[in-house]
Design a protein around this motif. Structure first.
Motif, PDB file in Angstrom:
ATOM      1  N   ARG A  23      -7.787  71.318  47.982  1.00  0.00           N
ATOM      2  CA  ARG A  23      -6.335  71.389  48.115  1.00  0.00           C
ATOM      3  C   ARG A  23      -5.986  72.149  49.376  1.00  0.00           C
ATOM      4  NH1 ARG A  23      -2.693  74.269  43.628  1.00  0.00           N
ATOM      5  NH2 ARG A  23      -2.953  76.068  45.006  1.00  0.00           N
ATOM      6  N   ARG A  26       0.608  73.337  49.075  1.00  0.00           N
ATOM      7  CA  ARG A  26       1.539  72.853  48.067  1.00  0.00           C
ATOM      8  C   ARG A  26       2.941  73.291  48.452  1.00  0.00           C
ATOM      9  NH1 ARG A  26       0.055  74.007  42.003  1.00  0.00           N
ATOM     10  NH2 ARG A  26      -0.005  76.144  42.798  1.00  0.00           N
ATOM     11  N   ASN A  30       5.563  68.317  46.963  1.00  0.00           N
ATOM     12  CA  ASN A  30       4.291  67.635  47.155  1.00  0.00           C
ATOM     13  C   ASN A  30       3.118  68.609  47.210  1.00  0.00           C
ATOM     14  OD1 ASN A  30       5.525  64.927  47.727  1.00  0.00           O
ATOM     15  ND2 ASN A  30       6.366  66.034  49.472  1.00  0.00           N
ATOM     16  N   THR A  31       1.936  68.085  46.926  1.00  0.00           N
ATOM     17  CA  THR A  31       0.690  68.804  47.117  1.00  0.00           C
ATOM     18  C   THR A  31      -0.200  67.960  48.026  1.00  0.00           C
ATOM     19  OG1 THR A  31       0.843  69.792  44.919  1.00  0.00           O
ATOM     20  CG2 THR A  31      -1.310  69.860  45.984  1.00  0.00           C
ATOM     21  N   TYR A  33      -4.053  67.291  49.727  1.00  0.00           N
ATOM     22  CA  TYR A  33      -5.491  67.503  49.629  1.00  0.00           C
ATOM     23  C   TYR A  33      -6.162  66.984  50.897  1.00  0.00           C
ATOM     24  CZ  TYR A  33      -4.555  68.251  44.674  1.00  0.00           C
ATOM     25  OH  TYR A  33      -4.065  68.724  43.480  1.00  0.00           O
ATOM     26  N   ARG A  42      -1.546  63.033  49.957  1.00  0.00           N
ATOM     27  CA  ARG A  42      -0.352  63.749  49.475  1.00  0.00           C
ATOM     28  C   ARG A  42       0.086  63.192  48.140  1.00  0.00           C
ATOM     29  NH1 ARG A  42       5.121  62.153  51.512  1.00  0.00           N
ATOM     30  NH2 ARG A  42       5.004  61.111  49.504  1.00  0.00           N
ATOM     31  N   LYS A  45       5.231  65.328  43.084  1.00  0.00           N
ATOM     32  CA  LYS A  45       5.479  65.849  41.742  1.00  0.00           C
ATOM     33  C   LYS A  45       6.339  64.902  40.911  1.00  0.00           C
ATOM     34  CE  LYS A  45       5.062  70.662  43.207  1.00  0.00           C
ATOM     35  NZ  LYS A  45       5.754  71.980  43.365  1.00  0.00           N
TER      36      LYS A  45
END
Length: 281
Positions: A23, A26, A30-31, A33, A42, A45
């Protein structure tokens, strides 16, 4: 979640071997990786297939016209709201100290001229309208400030509070297609050459007031780099435009300060506090 990422990679890139997956960051929506130090994945959520399709098409349109690199989509999974991009070189400007940040002004001015020169009608199908009124922005800024004012150095509080008492500027006469979140965290740079290697995170791109794009340059890089950027910009910024740039810069700084002191990374607050003098003086 990393298992889900691996499953998506296997589905869309069946011959791709995942050697590393971590990761990277965040945000509110969005998060992100990083895969093998070459792909960024991306996740959203709140997955929305239409929004994902729109963003992919928007990036394709921008890539045709931007003089600076923007992310290339490798695949998109509309149902899960996941988009994978090729990783661009460089590091976020927010994490770098450049020997000569003024060297960023010419490419930024050319980039904004190209971006704002795109027909708003053409982009209207690919980007929403953002018409958030200035009086509401000012009210939001005041609410945020009341939550964090104790963290602002006492000598600088009058600067911020004077702004909060001011009358907000008039609404813009012209709307253009904008990145709409052109903070230092979304500008990638090569620290050795003080050059821009890419502009990322187009999630908030919209047809809106072009002063929004200049505001974060003012907030994050200061008035000197802002003025140099304007000197390389294709369109004219009049006094009303400049007033809105400063207004948006101040609202955005307060927002970042509140974000960094609550749910966001602390470096947002650190940067906001260090930029108060040039943003509010």
């Amino acid at each position: 979640m990393t298992g889900d990422i691996r499953a998506l990679l296997s589905r869309h890139l069946p011959d791709y071997r995942v050697r590393s997956l971590r990761r990277l960051g965040r945000g509110l929506d969005n998060t992100v990786y990083e895969v093998n130090d070459e792909l960024l994945v991306r996740t959203s959520k709140a997955a929305d297939p239409q929004t994902t399709r729109q963003e992919v098409a928007r990036l394709a349109a921008v890539r045709e016209l931007s003089p600076l690199p923007v992310p290339e989509v490798v695949f998109a999974d509309e149902e899960s709201g996941v988009i994978a991009y090729r990783k661009l070189p460089g590091e976020p400007l927010s994490r770098q100290l450049l020997d000569d940040p003024k060297r960023l002004a010419e490419p930024l001015g050319g980039f904004l001229g190209a971006l704002h020169g795109i027909s708003p009608g053409r982009m209207r199908e690919l980007a929403p309208l953002d018409l958030y009124p200035a009086p509401t922005l000012l009210q939001d800024a005041e609410l945020d400030y009341r939550d964090v004012e104790q963290h602002v150095p006492e000598a600088q509080r009058p600067l911020v509070e004077r702004f909060l008492r001011d009358t907000p500027p008039d609404e813009p006469r012209t709307l253009r297609f904008c990145h709409n979140d052109l903070g230092a965290e979304h500008v990638l740079v090569d620290v050795r050459t003080s050059s821009i290697t890419g502009v990322i995170d187009w999630t908030d791109a919209a047809v809106t007031d072009p002063a929004h794009d200049f505001a974060l340059i003012y907030r994050d890089l200061g008035p000197e780099v802002f003025e140099l950027t304007v000197s390389h910009y294709e369109f004219e910024l009049d006094e009303e435009d400049r007033a809105r740039v400063l207004f948006y810069a101040r609202c955005a700084l307060i927002e970042d300060l509140a974000y960094g002191l609550s749910t966001g990374p602390s470096h947002y607050a650190d940067a906001a506090l260090s930029h108060i003098p040039w943003t509010f003086s």
